[in-house]
Scaffold this motif. Structure first.
Motif, short mmCIF file in Angstrom:
data_model
loop_
_atom_site.label_atom_id
_atom_site.label_comp_id
_atom_site.label_asym_id
_atom_site.label_seq_id
_atom_site.Cartn_x
_atom_site.Cartn_y
_atom_site.Cartn_z
N LEU A 75 8.80 -1.56 6.62
CA LEU A 75 7.43 -1.99 6.95
C LEU A 75 6.41 -1.13 6.23
O LEU A 75 5.42 -1.65 5.66
N LEU A 76 6.60 0.18 6.24
CA LEU A 76 5.66 1.07 5.56
C LEU A 76 5.64 0.80 4.06
O LEU A 76 4.58 0.87 3.42
N LEU A 77 6.79 0.50 3.51
CA LEU A 77 6.84 0.19 2.08
C LEU A 77 6.02 -1.06 1.78
O LEU A 77 5.24 -1.09 0.82
N MET A 78 6.16 -2.10 2.60
CA MET A 78 5.43 -3.33 2.37
C MET A 78 3.94 -3.17 2.69
O MET A 78 3.08 -3.77 2.04
N GLU A 79 3.62 -2.38 3.69
CA GLU A 79 2.23 -2.19 4.10
C GLU A 79 1.48 -1.26 3.17
O GLU A 79 0.39 -1.56 2.71
N TRP B 244 -0.61 6.74 -4.08
CA TRP B 244 0.54 6.72 -3.18
C TRP B 244 0.29 7.50 -1.90
O TRP B 244 1.19 7.59 -1.05
N TRP B 245 -0.90 8.04 -1.75
CA TRP B 245 -1.18 8.86 -0.57
C TRP B 245 -1.09 8.07 0.74
O TRP B 245 -0.62 8.62 1.75
N PRO B 246 -1.53 6.80 0.81
CA PRO B 246 -1.37 6.06 2.07
C PRO B 246 0.07 6.01 2.56
O PRO B 246 0.32 6.12 3.77
N LEU B 247 1.03 5.85 1.66
CA LEU B 247 2.44 5.84 2.07
C LEU B 247 2.87 7.22 2.54
O LEU B 247 3.53 7.36 3.58
N VAL B 248 2.47 8.26 1.81
CA VAL B 248 2.86 9.63 2.17
C VAL B 248 2.27 10.02 3.51
O VAL B 248 2.97 10.55 4.40
N SER B 249 0.98 9.78 3.70
CA SER B 249 0.34 10.18 4.95
C SER B 249 0.85 9.38 6.14
O SER B 249 0.92 9.90 7.26
N SER B 250 1.24 8.12 5.93
CA SER B 250 1.81 7.33 7.03
C SER B 250 3.19 7.86 7.42
O SER B 250 3.54 7.88 8.60
N LEU B 251 3.96 8.29 6.45
CA LEU B 251 5.26 8.89 6.75
C LEU B 251 5.10 10.19 7.53
O LEU B 251 5.94 10.53 8.38
N TRP C 257 6.33 0.56 15.68
CA TRP C 257 5.99 -0.62 14.87
C TRP C 257 4.57 -1.08 15.16
O TRP C 257 3.77 -1.32 14.25
N LEU C 258 4.22 -1.20 16.44
CA LEU C 258 2.88 -1.63 16.81
C LEU C 258 1.82 -0.64 16.33
O LEU C 258 0.73 -1.03 15.92
N PHE C 259 2.14 0.64 16.39
CA PHE C 259 1.18 1.64 15.92
C PHE C 259 0.86 1.41 14.45
O PHE C 259 -0.31 1.39 14.04
N TYR C 260 1.89 1.21 13.64
CA TYR C 260 1.64 1.07 12.20
C TYR C 260 0.94 -0.24 11.87
O TYR C 260 0.07 -0.27 10.98
N VAL C 261 1.29 -1.34 12.53
CA VAL C 261 0.64 -2.60 12.18
C VAL C 261 -0.79 -2.68 12.73
O VAL C 261 -1.61 -3.45 12.24
N ALA C 262 -1.10 -1.87 13.75
CA ALA C 262 -2.45 -1.88 14.30
C ALA C 262 -3.33 -0.79 13.69
O ALA C 262 -4.54 -0.76 13.95
N ASN C 263 -2.75 0.08 12.88
CA ASN C 263 -3.50 1.18 12.29
C ASN C 263 -4.12 0.75 10.96
O ASN C 263 -3.75 1.22 9.89
N TRP C 264 -5.09 -0.15 11.05
CA TRP C 264 -5.74 -0.68 9.86
C TRP C 264 -7.00 0.11 9.50
O TRP C 264 -7.60 -0.14 8.45
#
Length: 687
Positions: free
Chosen positions: A160-164, A236-243, A268-275
């Motif tokens: 999910l993080l990869l796609m987001e 690539w920072w959004p992916l790094v900081s989300s991890l 899962w809900l945290f990541y999809v709602a963290n827009w």
């Protein structure tokens, strides 16, 4: 004919042979301050032991033909479709790999050269949406499956993080977001200036030198990696900081439950709602991860009854908290305040009434504010005092920040509906899950703690978004509990003393002898309804997060044009633009001044629109030699102006046509992304 009872059902309703029922299975409450045990885990040492038991003892043929004691209530009670242990263990890989293959195909066939007002939403290849659906369905079936390994939900979250968070980095040839480019300029300034500077030398940008932690660390990283600037990796920072958020989230959630369904659904809900966008190249991205890290340590190691660490252990964890708090305080203005209110909220509970973390945070925060940050706070204090209590003003957007146009309004509403839905689900979870409401009360307080900050400050019209972001870890946990009926029946059994069966009592639970005709429909709704909610939330993330990419994306031509301008501008020059939405907008801010005229008084903006060339020439005439005055107009400025209600496309065209046709300016650079005009020295002086 009743379906067979699987090992998972037996562990959820009655003790396994030779085992002793735990507190939750017998209807007894766990000790105050300890996490509520999962009924399904009461017959073994933990969730992994339960899964191993299910793997090593599949139902025999005699068991399959014998009557069951419990009805099938959701998809998790269905037997696996694939025979054999290896097939059962490997089937989650199929939807995961299929989703990633669809994603890879989609990004190769997506064209971002011409984005409309819906941003990346309409530009994405349909394969992306298909992959997102497959990924979400695979995650839900995996996390709800009767035989599941803890590694597969984690793999799906990483997918999910990869796609987001990686899609934009792969699709766009340049980093997104003007504020990320601004922070790159701050890092570059630290590298070239060789030290911190005050407002009398660099003006308003001195605020970054008063909270330099993140930028100093990035400057060191640039030197360590040997790259030209932070722009080489900040896409690539959004992916790094989300991890970076994943570990503290798991630690926080595991403090209150061992039910891995609830834990991973909440993640899962945290990541999809963290827009909200805290994940871009910014101090907030690291400060938020440290904020969650402090909360994880405090919730797990401070104030827990029974079996907690001794004084020496508490001192060690207080020191760990202190180190993280120092990193937060020297990097970001808002996060320490959010952390203070969260820690103070925890002190309201008897079992978490350990004042050491809260006092440590307050002391470090005040020490920094009264020393290094004092120049900025002294100047900003009057405005900060006036904003206290003005909730309406603090959440208002104002001129230049109001979505305008079909695409901007639609994506804005998608974000609002996504956040509102998660918050409503969280309320439903709190209301339905009595056991979680009691056992996870600290997390509930942490989720509600940021709300008073709405009355404290506007934070540049962003306070409402920041409050939502800091509420989200707790809100996602309770929202996930609303999607899991197994957690609801656990709550009923634990609270009502339902006995070894662990099931709630009441008219809604049909007996074994009477199964109404509508039970299959209800089971289908219970199984499919949460999946539809999860699909809707996951899909809504894309327009919420990427719907404004027309504003945030700067093509290589625009980056090249701005670089050409700053290579040409000498020390003491001034760059004028409609707004600051362009790459490198703060490059060389120690030697070059900037003026964005749409941020000026609205009456002056109207004057520029009426007589563009003459008004701008008069504004730019004060630049002293050897400096020069330049007007920069780019497609990023146009997108921001049109979609945020600053100036229309017609008005911007009028300004550029007036400047281009005037003898007061001369064109010095131009390409498909914009143009640069220089004020003629003689013309500027004459005006």
């Amino acid at each position: 004919m009743r379906p067979p009872t699987t090992p998972r059902e037996r562990s959820a309703s009655e003790p396994a042979p030779g085992s002793t029922p735990g507190p939750a299975a017998s209807g007894e409450a766990a000790p105050d301050g300890a996490p509520a045990p999962d009924v399904r885990d009461a017959t073994g040492p933990g969730p992994h032991a339960r899964d191993d038991r299910a793997e090593s003892h599949p139902p025999s043929s005699s068991e399959a033909s014998s009557p069951a004691h419990e009805p099938v209530t959701d998809l998790s009670d269905l037997p696996p479709a694939w025979p054999g242990r290896r097939g059962r263990a490997a089937w989650p890989a199929v939807p995961l790999l299929a989703a990633l293959a669809l994603w890879a195909y989609a990004v190769r066939h997506t064209d971002v050269s011409r984005l409309d007002d819906f941003g990346l939403v309409t530009a994405l290849h349909p394969g992306f949406w298909a992959g997102l659906v497959v990924l979400t369905v695979g995650f839900w079936l995996t996390v709800r499956g009767p035989r599941r390994s803890g590694g597969w939900p984690a793999a799906y979250v990483l997918g999910l993080l990869l796609m987001e968070r990686a899609t934009q980095a792969v699709l766009y040839p340049t980093p997104l977001y003007a504020w990320a480019w601004k922070h790159d300029g701050v890092v570059e300034h630290l590298l070239t200036a060789g030290g911190l500077q005050t407002a009398d030398r660099i003006g308003d940008m001195a605020v970054y030198d008063q909270w330099p932690g993140f930028f100093a660390a990035q400057a060191a990283l640039v030197r360590l990696l040997g790259v030209e600037s932070a722009a080489m990796y900040m896409a690539w920072w959004p992916l790094v900081s989300s991890l970076m958020l994943l570990l503290p989230l798991l630690l926080i959630y595991r403090t209150f439950t061992e039910d891995h369904r609830l834990i991973w659904t909440a993640v899962w809900l945290f990541y999809v709602a963290n827009w909200v966008g805290q994940d871009y190249f910014s101090p907030q991205s690291v400060a938020f991860a440290l904020h969650l890290g402090v909360l994880a340590v405090v919730l797990r190691r401070h104030g827990r009854s029974g079996g907690g660490p001794g004084r020496q252990g508490q001192a060690v964890w207080t020191a760990v908290v202190g180190v993280m708090v120092v990193a937060i305080v020297i990097s970001h203005q808002l996060t320490p305040g959010m952390l203070v209110v969260s820690l103070l909220a925890l002190c309201l509970l008897r079992r978490h009434r350990d004042w050491a973390p809260a006092v440590t945070t307050v002391v470090i925060f005040l020490a920094w504010c009264l020393t290094a940050a004092l120049p900025f706070l002294s100047a900003a204090l009057p405005d900060m005092i006036r904003s206290v209590g003005d909730v309406g003003g603090n959440v208002a957007t104002g001129y230049g920040a109001t979505p305008t146009g079909t695409g901007a309004v639609a994506t804005s509403w998608a974000a609002r509906l996504l956040s509102g839905s998660v918050l409503l689900l969280a309320v439903a979870g709190v209301w339905r899950q009595r056991v979680l409401r009691r056992r996870a009360m600290p997390l509930l307080l942490v989720a509600a703690a940021p709300l008073p900050m709405l009355a404290a400050s506007s934070y540049g019209s962003e306070m409402i978004f920041r409050v939502l972001m800091f509420m989200l870890p707790g809100a996602a946990f309770f929202a996930a509990s609303a999607l899991l009926p197994g957690v609801r029946t656990l709550a009923a059994g634990a609270e009502a003393g339902a006995g070894p069966r662990g099931r709630g009592t009441g008219p809604s639970e049909p007996s074994a002898g009477r199964r109404p005709a509508s039970s299959a429909v209800r089971r289908g709704v219970r199984a499919g309804g949460p999946l539809l909610v999860l699909l809707a939330a996951t899909s809504a993330f894309v327009p919420s997060y990427s719907g404004k990419d027309r504003i945030n994306y700067f093509p290589p031509q625009e980056v090249a044009l701005v670089r050409q301008l700053f290579d040409r501008a000498v020390e003491g020059s001034t760059v004028v633009a409609a707004n600051r939405n362009y790459p490198l907008a703060h490059a060389s801010y120690g030697t070059i001044d900037h003026y964005w005229f749409t941020e000026d008084d609205r009456r002056h903006v109207d004057e520029i629109v009426r007589d563009p060339a003459a008004t701008l020439a008069r504004d730019m005439a004060g630049v002293e030699r050897p400096g020069r005055a330049y007007l920069l107009l780019t497609q990023g400025q146009r997108a921001n102006s049109e979609m945020n209600g600053q100036l229309t496309g017609v008005q911007l065209d009028r300004i550029e046509e007036s400047v281009a046709g005037s003898g007061l300016f001369r064109l010095v650079a131009e390409n498909s992304a914009g143009a640069v005009y220089e004020l003629r020295r003689e013309g500027g002086a004459a005006r």
